[in-house]
Design an enzyme around this catalytic site. Structure first.
Site, PDB file in Angstrom:
ATOM      1  N   HIS A 133       1.052  -1.213   0.093  1.00 48.88           N
ATOM      2  CA  HIS A 133      -0.044  -0.014   0.033  1.00 48.88           C
ATOM      3  C   HIS A 133       0.916   1.479  -0.124  1.00 48.88           C
ATOM      4  CE1 HIS A 133      -3.780  -2.096   1.049  1.00 48.88           C
ATOM      5  NE2 HIS A 133      -3.063  -3.124   1.741  1.00 48.88           N
ATOM      6  N   ASN A 205     -10.109  -2.980   3.005  1.00 54.79           N
ATOM      7  CA  ASN A 205      -9.905  -2.941   1.492  1.00 54.79           C
ATOM      8  C   ASN A 205     -11.321  -2.769   0.673  1.00 54.79           C
ATOM      9  OD1 ASN A 205      -7.148  -3.438   1.560  1.00 54.79           O
ATOM     10  ND2 ASN A 205      -7.391  -5.740   1.400  1.00 54.79           N
ATOM     11  N   HIS A 397      -3.522   0.984  12.314  1.00 54.41           N
ATOM     12  CA  HIS A 397      -3.325  -0.277  12.870  1.00 54.41           C
ATOM     13  C   HIS A 397      -4.627  -0.903  13.257  1.00 54.41           C
ATOM     14  CE1 HIS A 397      -2.047  -3.319  15.754  1.00 54.41           C
ATOM     15  NE2 HIS A 397      -0.616  -3.071  15.635  1.00 54.41           N
TER      16      HIS A 397
HETATM   17  C1  HEM Z   1      -7.871  -8.374   5.489  1.00 62.22           C
HETATM   18  C2  HEM Z   1      -6.742  -8.480   5.338  1.00 62.22           C
HETATM   19  C3  HEM Z   1      -5.838  -7.159   5.155  1.00 62.22           C
HETATM   20  C4  HEM Z   1      -6.402  -5.690   4.872  1.00 62.22           C
HETATM   21  C5  HEM Z   1      -7.823  -5.386   4.715  1.00 62.22           C
HETATM   22  C6  HEM Z   1      -5.361  -4.826   4.926  1.00 62.22           C
HETATM   23  C7  HEM Z   1      -5.259  -3.531   4.598  1.00 62.22           C
HETATM   24  C8  HEM Z   1      -4.186  -2.604   4.635  1.00 62.22           C
HETATM   25  C9  HEM Z   1      -4.452  -1.195   4.255  1.00 62.22           C
HETATM   26  C10 HEM Z   1      -5.615  -0.509   4.001  1.00 62.22           C
HETATM   27  C11 HEM Z   1      -3.295  -0.708   4.349  1.00 62.22           C
HETATM   28  C12 HEM Z   1      -2.677   0.681   4.175  1.00 62.22           C
HETATM   29  C13 HEM Z   1      -2.795   1.395   5.344  1.00 62.22           C
HETATM   30  C14 HEM Z   1      -2.346   2.959   5.135  1.00 62.22           C
HETATM   31  O1  HEM Z   1      -3.214   3.501   4.281  1.00 62.22           O
HETATM   32  O2  HEM Z   1      -1.504   3.393   5.520  1.00 62.22           O
HETATM   33  C15 HEM Z   1      -2.370  -1.923   4.887  1.00 62.22           C
HETATM   34  C16 HEM Z   1      -0.944  -1.508   5.123  1.00 62.22           C
HETATM   35  C17 HEM Z   1      -0.101  -2.678   5.590  1.00 62.22           C
HETATM   36  N1  HEM Z   1      -0.608  -3.971   5.557  1.00 62.22           N
HETATM   37 FE1  HEM Z   1      -2.309  -4.837   5.504  1.00 62.22          FE
HETATM   38  N2  HEM Z   1      -4.179  -5.570   5.296  1.00 62.22           N
HETATM   39  C18 HEM Z   1      -4.307  -6.881   5.378  1.00 62.22           C
HETATM   40  C19 HEM Z   1      -3.709  -7.962   5.490  1.00 62.22           C
HETATM   41  C20 HEM Z   1      -2.382  -7.840   6.118  1.00 62.22           C
HETATM   42  C21 HEM Z   1      -1.536  -8.689   6.637  1.00 62.22           C
HETATM   43  C22 HEM Z   1      -1.889 -10.087   6.733  1.00 62.22           C
HETATM   44  C23 HEM Z   1      -0.517  -8.116   6.956  1.00 62.22           C
HETATM   45  C24 HEM Z   1       0.885  -8.808   7.785  1.00 62.22           C
HETATM   46  C25 HEM Z   1       0.812  -9.830   8.357  1.00 62.22           C
HETATM   47  C26 HEM Z   1      -0.463  -6.592   6.452  1.00 62.22           C
HETATM   48  C27 HEM Z   1       0.571  -5.859   6.508  1.00 62.22           C
HETATM   49  C28 HEM Z   1       0.618  -4.576   6.298  1.00 62.22           C
HETATM   50  C29 HEM Z   1       1.694  -3.732   6.272  1.00 62.22           C
HETATM   51  C30 HEM Z   1       2.941  -4.164   6.755  1.00 62.22           C
HETATM   52  C31 HEM Z   1       1.310  -2.632   5.822  1.00 62.22           C
HETATM   53  C32 HEM Z   1       2.027  -1.196   5.826  1.00 62.22           C
HETATM   54  C33 HEM Z   1       1.692  -0.346   7.084  1.00 62.22           C
HETATM   55  C34 HEM Z   1       2.583   0.745   7.119  1.00 62.22           C
HETATM   56  O3  HEM Z   1       3.632   0.952   6.611  1.00 62.22           O
HETATM   57  O4  HEM Z   1       1.913   1.720   7.949  1.00 62.22           O
HETATM   58  N3  HEM Z   1      -1.684  -6.623   5.936  1.00 62.22           N
HETATM   59  N4  HEM Z   1      -2.951  -3.021   4.823  1.00 62.22           N
END
Ligand code: HEM
Length: 764
Positions: A133, A205, A397
Site C-alpha cells: 500500500h 480494503n 493499525h
Molecule cells: C484483511 C486483510 C488485510 C487488509 C484489509 C489490509 C489492509 C491494509 C491497508 C488498507 C493498508 C494501508 C494502510 C495505510 O493507508 O497506511 C495496509 C498496510 C499494510 N498492511 Fe495490510 N491488510 C491486510 C492484511 C495484512 C496482513 C495479513 C499483513 C501482515 C501480516 C499486513 C501488513 C501490512 C503492512 C506491513 C502494511 C503497511 C503499514 C504501514 O507501513 O503503515 N496486511 N493494509
C-alpha cells in the site's frame, strides 16, 4: 509580525487578469486543480509577505499536543510563518543561490552552515515507503453516527449524532509510491476515527475477502505479487508469472483473485468503491453482551469501475488519476460520502453463520442472508495541506480499538496486529510515530512510554512506572465505567498446539462460484477478459494450465472461454460444482446513482454555438458536476463577443479517458496543430477530414468505453466521421444543447451504456 495583505502594484494587475482567464471572472466558476492559493503572477514577487494560507479546500490535522490535549491553536499553526527565509534555527538569510566561497571562482568554504544544513536535510528527505500500500491518497472528513449501533455496542462515537473527525487513506497494494493509480489491484480503505475514547482505525480494503487465511502467508503472497526480484518488473501488476504461480498453487487465493479479475480490481474512482473490514469483529454493548459483525462502507455515488483498455490508457496519460479525482472532487465541493454499515451475527461458540465460518477471511456472508444495517455517514470534506506530513506519515493499525469494539480469533487478523506496529518503527524512524500530528489521538495520553527518537512530548514527573508513590501514584487504572478497555472474556476451547487450519477452511471454490454466478453477463465478460489478458502475459505454460484447473472448479463456461483465449484445452472440474444461491447484491450494475462530481467534456471551437456552451457549462456546475471545455487551442473562446469561455483542455492535451461523458458543440474543424509530425494522435489528419482527427479518436474511445456521448448543431457529422452509429444506444444527436445535456446526465446516472455492447449469448 506576519502580514497577509495582498500584493500591490503591477503584480496585482497581472493577478487580476489571470483570475479572469482562469475563472471566467468568478470563483464559483472555477474548475478544480489550481496548484497554489493564488494565481501565479508573471514576475517573481519580491515584496516580503507571510506564507500563503492553505487553499480553501485544504485542512491540516487539528492541533492537539503530543499528549493528546486540545489547544486553541488553528491548524495553520502547523505551518511555517514569517516573511523571510531562515535556517532551521530561525536565522534570517540574505541568499540561498550561492555557496560561501573564497572569491567568486574560489573553493567552497566548510564554514557555510546554510549550505551544509540545506544539503544535509535534502539528503534525508526520503523515508522507506510502506512495504505494501505504498501509494495512496487521503482526505479529512467527519463521521456522523446514526445511533443505530447502540443496541450492539457501547462505542461512544457510534451514539446518535456524535460527530467524529476522521482521516481516510485509499491505496493500491502492490505498486511503489510512484506507480500508476489505475492498475488492476485491490485498494486499501483505511479510516482513522479520532474519538474521545482514543483512536479507532478501521483498516479495510475494497474487496471483502483476502488471498490468505493465515497471516503467516502474507510475505508469500506479497513476494509473489511484487515485481520479480531479478529484473524488478513488472511494476504494480498481477499479470506476471510469480503472481499466478502462487495463486494457482495456493487455491485459498481463488476467491480474492476472482474479485481482482472482476470490475472491482479497476475502480473508476476512490469515491466509487465499497469498503470492507474483511475480518469479523466483535461488538460489545453497555451490559457486556457481544455480537459478531462485519463492517461495510457503501459509497453514495455507487460502485463504478473503469474498463480495462481505459485503465491502461489512463496509466499513461494520467497516472495520478485516482489521486487527482479525489482531490478535485473535494475541491469542487462534491464531497464523497459513504454509509458505514454492519452485518450482525450471533456470537456463538462455533462463530459460524448459516454454515459460513466467520473467522475465515476468504468468505463473505451474502447480504441477502444478513442485511447491511447503516450505522453512520462518512463525509470527506477537506484535502490534506501537505502530502508527506499527513498522507505519508499516517500510521493505521487494526489493533487501535475503543471500548465496545473487539477483535476475533481470525488468524489473519492476529498477524496484522503484530505487523503494522512493527513495520511503522522502521518506516517512521522510531517508536514515537503516534506523536506525529496526523496520528495524535484526540484523547488525553498518559502512557508511561518514554524517550526514543523524535520524542515530542515533555513529560513531567519522576516515576514513569507503576506502582509508584513518588508521582502520587499517577496514572491510575480506569474501570469500565471510566472508559477502561477490557478484552472480552471469550472462552477458548481446550486444544493442542498445532500448525493446522479448521476443516471448513479447505473449501476454496464454493464462494468464488457464488460470486461468479452473482455477476451480470456484462460483468462476467469483463472477468473472462481479465483472466485471458493476465494469463496471456504469463510465460510458463504450466502456470496457465494450472490456473485453468482452478477456473474449472468455479464454472465451466468461464474456464472454457479463458482456455479458448489462451489457445489451451479446457480441463474438467475434479469435483462436482456446488450448487450455490447467487447474491445479486454482489453485482455493481443495474441501479441509478447520483452524478455529483462526474466530469463532462464539452468539445467546442470559436465558431461553435458559444452561448449554449456557456449555459451548459453553468448547468453542469449547478448540477454538482465538472465541465471541461476542450478546444483546438488553449486560452479562451469568445469570438461571439460574449463572456470568455476558458479552455481547460486542447485537442492535443485531452484524452477521452478523463471524461465520463462527451458533448459536441457541433463538428470542430482540424486545429492548426493537427499534424502527425507534431501530434501523433492527429495522424495525417488535416487532409480530407472536416473534423479534427484527435476529436475523432476521443469519440471512438468514448464509444468503445460505453460512455454516453452526443451533441447538437452539426455534431452528427463528427460522430459519423468517427465511425459511430448515431442510432447506437447512448449516442444522441439532440436538437438543442439542453436536450443533449439532459439525456447525457440521465445516462450518466447508470454510469455506462452497457447495452451498447451485448455480451456473448452463452454467458447468461
Ligand atoms: C484483511 C486483510 C488485510 C487488509 C484489509 C489490509 C489492509 C491494509 C491497508 C488498507 C493498508 C494501508 C494502510 C495505510 O493507508 O497506511 C495496509 C498496510 C499494510 N498492511 Fe495490510 N491488510 C491486510 C492484511 C495484512 C496482513 C495479513 C499483513 C501482515 C501480516 C499486513 C501488513 C501490512 C503492512 C506491513 C502494511 C503497511 C503499514 C504501514 O507501513 O503503515 N496486511 N493494509
Amino acid at each position: 509580525m506576519e502580514k497577509s495583505r495582498p500584493v500591490k502594484g503591477t503584480v496585482d494587475k497581472i493577478v487580476d487578469k489571470v483570475v479572469d482567464v482562469v475563472s471566467d471572472g468568478g470563483p464559483s466558476n472555477e474548475i478544480p486543480g489550481r496548484p497554489g492559493r493564488e494565481p501565479a503572477p508573471l514576475e517573481e514577487p519580491t515584496e516580503p509577505r507571510a506564507p500563503l494560507p492553505p487553499k480553501p479546500d485544504q485542512a491540516g490535522p487539528e492541533v492537539f499536543t503530543a499528549t493528546g490535549r486540545p489547544t486553541d491553536v488553528p491548524p495553520t499553526a502547523w505551518a511555517q510563518g514569517g516573511e523571510y527565509l531562515t535556517t532551521a534555527q530561525g536565522l534570517r538569510l540574505t541568499d540561498t543561490d550561492h555557496s560561501l566561497k573564497a572569491g567568486p571562482r574560489g573553493p567552497v568554504l566548510l564554514q557555510d552552515h546554510h549550505l551544509r544544513e540545506k544539503i544535509m536535510h535534502f539528503d534525508h528527505e526520503r523515508i522507506p515507503e510502506r512495504v505494501v500500500h505504498a501509494r495512496g491518497a487521503a482526505a479529512h472528513g467527519v463521521f456522523r453516527a446514526y445511533g443505530t449501533a447502540t443496541t450492539v455496542t457501547r462505542a461512544a462515537f457510534l451514539a446518535k449524532d456524535v460527530e467524529t473527525p476522521v482521516f481516510v487513506r485509499f491505496s493500491p497494494v502492490l505498486g511503489s509510491r510512484g506507480s500508476a493509480d489505475t492498475v488492476r489491484d485491490t485498494r486499501g480503505f483505511a479510516t482513522k476515527f479520532y474519538t474521545g475514547e482514543g483512536v479507532f482505525d478501521l483498516v479495510g480494503n475494497n474487496i471483502p475477502v483476502f488471498f490468505i487465511q493465515d497471516a503467516i502467508k502474507f510475505p508469500d503472497v506479497i513476494h509473489a505479487g511484487k515485481p520479480h526480484p531479478d529484473r524488478e518488473i513488472p511494476q504494480a501488476q498481477s499479470a506476471h508469472d510469480t503472481f499466478w504461480d502462487f495463486v494457482s498453487l495456493h487455491t485459498e487465493a481463488t476467491h480474492h483473485t476472482l474479485w481482482n479479475m472482476s470490475d472491482r480490481g479497476i475502480p473508476r474512482s476512490y469515491r466509487t468503491m465499497e469498503g470492507f473490514g474483511v475480518h469479523t469483529f466483535r461488538l460489545v454493548d453497555a451490559k457486556g453482551a457481544t455480537t459478531l459483525v462485519k463492517f461495510h462502507w457503501k459509497p453514495k455515488a455507487g460502485v463504478h469501475s473503469l474498463l480495462w483498455e481505459e485503465a491502461q490508457i489512463i496509466n499513461g496519460v494520467d497516472p495520478d488519476f485516482h489521486r487527482r479525482d479525489l482531490a478535485d472532487a473535494i475541491e469542487a465541493g462534491a464531497y464523497p460520502q459513504w454509509e458505514l454499515g454492519i452485518q450482525t451475527f450471533p456470537d456463538t461458540p462455533e462463530q459460524t453463520f448459516q454454515g459460513i465460518d466467520l473467522l475465515d477471511p476468504t468468505k463473505i456472508v451474502p447480504e441477502e442472508l444478513a442485511p447491511v444495517q447503516p450505522i453512520g455517514l462518512l463525509t470527506l470534506n477537506a484535502n490534506p495541506v501537505n502530502f508527506f506530513a499527513e498522507t505519508e506519515q499516517v500510521a493505521f493499525h487494526p489493533g487501535h480499538l475503543v471500548p465496545g469494539i473487539d477483535i476475533t480469533d481470525d488468524p489473519l487478523l492476529a498477524g496484522r496486529l503484530f505487523s503494522y506496529l512493527d513495520t511503522q518503527i522502521t518506516r517512521l524512524g522510531g517508536p514515537n510515530f503516534a506523536q506525529i500530528p496526523i496520528n495524535r489521538p484526540h484523547a488525553p495520553i498518559n502512557d508511561m512510554l518514554r524517550d526514543g527518537f523524535h520524542q515530542d512530548a515533555v513529560h513531567s514527573g519522576v516515576a514513569p512506572y507503576k506502582p509508584n508513590s513518588l508521582d502520587g501514584g499517577c496514572p491510575f487504572f480506569a474501570g469500565q465505567s471510566e472508559g477502561g478497555y477490557r478484552e472480552t472474556p471469550v472462552r477458548v476451547p481446550a486444544a493442542e498446539k498445532v500448525r493446522e487450519a479448521p476443516a471448513s477452511y479447505a473449501d476454496h471454490f464454493s464462494q468464488p462460484r457464488l460470486f461468479w454466478l452473482s455477476l451480470t453477463p456484462v460483468e462476467r465478460e469483463h472477468v473472462i477478459a481479465a483472466y485471458t489478458f493476465e494469463l496471456g502475459k504469463v510465460y510458463e505454460q504450466a502456470i496457465k494450465e494450472r490456473t485453468l484447473r482452478t477456473l474449472a472448479e468455479i464454472d465451466s463456461y468461464l474456464c472454457e472461454q479463458v482456455a479458448q483465449g489462451l489457445g489451451l484445452p479446457a480441463p474438467k472440474p475434479v469435483n462436482s460444482l456446488p450448487s450455490v444461491e447467487p447474491s445479486p447484491a454482489l453485482s455493481q450494475l443495474g441501479q441509478t446513482w447520483p452524478t455529483t462530481g462526474r466530469i463532462i467534456g464539452i468539445v467546442a471551437a470559436e465558431n461553435s454555438d458559444l452561448e449554449t456552451v456557456r449555459a451548459l457549462r453553468q448547468a453542469i456546475l449547478d448540477g454538482g458536476m465538472v465541465p471541461l471545455v476542450i478546444a483546438p487551442a488553449g486560452g479562451v473562446l469568445g469570438a461571439d463577443g460574449g463572456d470568455p469561455v476558458t479552455v481547460q483542455r486542447t485537442f492535443a492535451t485531452a484524452r477521452s479517458v478523463e471524461f465520463d461523458a462527451l458533448l459536441l458543440a457541433g463538428t470542430p474543424a482540424p486545429g492548426k496543430d493537427a499534424y502527425g509530425a507534431r501530434d501523433a494522435k492527429a495522424g495525417n489528419g488535416v487532409t480530407g477530414t472536416p473534423t479534427d482527427p484527435r476529436v475523432l479518436l476521443m469519440l471512438a474511445e468514448a464509444f468503445r468505453h460505453a460512455k454516453p456521448l452526443g451533441g447538437w448543431a452539426d455534431a452528427e457529422q463528427a460522430l459519423t466521421a468517427a465511425g459511430i452509429d448515431t442510432a447506437a444506444p447512448g449516442v444522441l444527436v439532440a436538437g438543442s444543447g439542453d436536450a443533449a445535456l439532459e439525456e447525457i446526465v440521465r445516462l450518466l446516472g447508470r454510469h455506462r451504456v452497457w447495452d451498447r455492447f451485448p455480451p456473448a449469448v452463452g454467458i447468461a
